[in-house]
Design a protein around this motif. Structure first.
Motif, short mmCIF file in Angstrom:
data_model
loop_
_atom_site.label_atom_id
_atom_site.label_comp_id
_atom_site.label_asym_id
_atom_site.label_seq_id
_atom_site.Cartn_x
_atom_site.Cartn_y
_atom_site.Cartn_z
N GLN A 135 0.84 -1.21 0.00
CA GLN A 135 0.00 0.00 0.00
C GLN A 135 0.87 1.26 0.00
N GLU A 136 0.44 2.27 -0.76
CA GLU A 136 1.17 3.55 -0.70
C GLU A 136 0.81 4.27 0.58
N TYR A 137 1.78 4.95 1.15
CA TYR A 137 1.51 5.71 2.38
C TYR A 137 2.53 6.82 2.48
N ARG A 138 2.21 7.81 3.30
CA ARG A 138 3.23 8.82 3.59
C ARG A 138 3.51 8.81 5.09
N VAL A 139 4.73 9.22 5.44
CA VAL A 139 5.13 9.19 6.85
C VAL A 139 5.48 10.59 7.30
N GLU A 140 4.98 10.97 8.45
CA GLU A 140 5.43 12.23 9.08
C GLU A 140 6.19 11.87 10.33
N TYR A 141 7.49 12.14 10.30
CA TYR A 141 8.32 11.80 11.46
C TYR A 141 8.38 12.98 12.43
N PHE A 142 8.19 12.69 13.70
CA PHE A 142 8.43 13.68 14.75
C PHE A 142 9.78 13.34 15.38
N SER A 143 10.44 14.38 15.93
CA SER A 143 11.68 14.04 16.63
C SER A 143 11.32 13.70 18.08
N TRP A 144 12.04 12.75 18.65
CA TRP A 144 11.74 12.25 19.99
C TRP A 144 11.74 13.37 21.03
N GLU A 145 12.66 14.33 20.86
CA GLU A 145 12.79 15.42 21.84
C GLU A 145 11.53 16.28 21.85
N ASP A 146 10.79 16.20 20.75
CA ASP A 146 9.64 17.06 20.53
C ASP A 146 8.32 16.40 20.97
N LEU A 147 8.38 15.20 21.56
CA LEU A 147 7.15 14.46 21.89
C LEU A 147 6.80 14.60 23.37
N PRO A 148 5.50 14.69 23.71
CA PRO A 148 4.38 14.86 22.79
C PRO A 148 4.25 16.32 22.38
N ASN A 149 3.90 16.59 21.14
CA ASN A 149 3.75 17.99 20.72
C ASN A 149 2.31 18.27 20.28
N GLU A 150 2.02 19.54 20.06
CA GLU A 150 0.65 19.96 19.76
C GLU A 150 0.10 19.24 18.53
N GLU A 151 0.96 19.11 17.52
CA GLU A 151 0.48 18.52 16.27
C GLU A 151 0.07 17.06 16.48
N LEU A 152 0.93 16.32 17.22
CA LEU A 152 0.60 14.92 17.46
C LEU A 152 -0.60 14.80 18.39
N LEU A 153 -0.66 15.65 19.41
CA LEU A 153 -1.80 15.60 20.35
C LEU A 153 -3.11 15.88 19.62
N ALA A 154 -3.04 16.69 18.57
CA ALA A 154 -4.26 16.98 17.80
C ALA A 154 -4.71 15.74 17.02
N VAL A 155 -3.74 14.89 16.68
CA VAL A 155 -4.07 13.66 15.95
C VAL A 155 -4.46 12.56 16.93
N ASN A 156 -3.60 12.34 17.94
CA ASN A 156 -3.82 11.29 18.93
C ASN A 156 -3.76 11.93 20.32
N PRO A 157 -4.89 12.01 21.00
CA PRO A 157 -4.92 12.67 22.30
C PRO A 157 -3.98 12.05 23.33
#
Ligand SMILES: N[C@@H](CCC(=O)N[C@@H](CS)C(=O)NCC(=O)O)C(=O)O
Length: 208
Positions: free
Chosen positions: A25-47
């Motif tokens: 399957q085709e997919y795209r990946v958005e990588y976050f850096s570990w130092e940046d977790l959890p961040n606003e963008e990820l929290l908006a996707v996964n609470p």
């Protein structure tokens, strides 16, 4: 709309990245850096602020590695990642899948960031140590049950991908080589799969 995987290199999202790759399957990946977790963008996707998280092609959110694995098995049965309902190895597959995420994974949840759960520094150090020991006991248990060449016997399944990635985390591959040689051999077999070479390289895996 392409499936989007929210990820951090070398983390649990590497399992999903590998599984997605094996489906073709085709997919795209958005990588976050570990130092940046959890961040606003990820929290908006996964609470929960955790990776992996998948935004499906219909816009639905899918989190939790086991749920993602089962969904991939339903959606891409030809990939043979998940044994179908009438398959004799299905019971042990389900048992071990849930065991990996419900018994082993939480030892990282509480051990990686013990200060989130116990404010006292000494307690936090102890929580890290006890969860590390608990994990070693769990891996030894799986090692005893494993006949090889793969976790479910003669056939490769999604669980072997879990082993390849999770064995790169504490206590890491050298410990597996010494203490859990069958699990180590499975991880090494997965390392060699040509289809996954780019996934491992993007995730800087395997780590010893
Ligand atoms: N229950 C979740 C656990 C996911 C999880 O613990 N992910 C870790 C990385 S492997 C995470 O996002 N940690 C970041 C944090 O807790 O800040 C699953 O099975 O997918």
């Amino acid at each position: 709309m392409a499936i989007t995987l929210y990820a951090a290199r070398g983390g649990g999202s590497a399992i999903v990245e590998a599984l997605l790759t094996l489906t073709g399957q085709e997919y795209r990946v958005e990588y976050f850096s570990w130092e940046d977790l959890p961040n606003e963008e990820l929290l908006a996707v996964n609470p929960l602020g955790e990776i992996p998280a998948l935004r499906l092609d219909n816009g639905d959110l899918l989190t939790e590695t086991a749920a993602i694995t089962l969904w991939l098995g339903d959606r891409f049965p030809a990939s043979k990642l998940v044994p179908p309902a009438d398959d004799p190895v299905r019971v042990q597959f389900l048992r071990r899948l849930v065991w990996l995420v419900a018994a082993v994974y939480p030892t990282f949840t509480y051990g990686d960031h013990p200060e989130r759960f116990v404010p006292d520094k000494t307690d936090a150090v102890q929580l890290r140590e006890t969860t590390d020991l608990r994990r070693q006991a769990l891996w030894r248990q799986l090692e005893k049950e494993t006949g090889g060449p793969w976790i479910c016997g003669g056939r490769r399944t999604a669980l072997d991908i879990f082993i390849a990635v999770m064995s790169c985390w504490r206590p890491r591959r050298q410990w597996f080589a010494a203490e859990c040689p069958q699990l180590f051999a499975i991880a090494q077999r997965v390392d060699q799969l040509d289809t996954l070479k780019k996934v491992w390289s993007r995730n800087r895996l395997p780590q010893t």
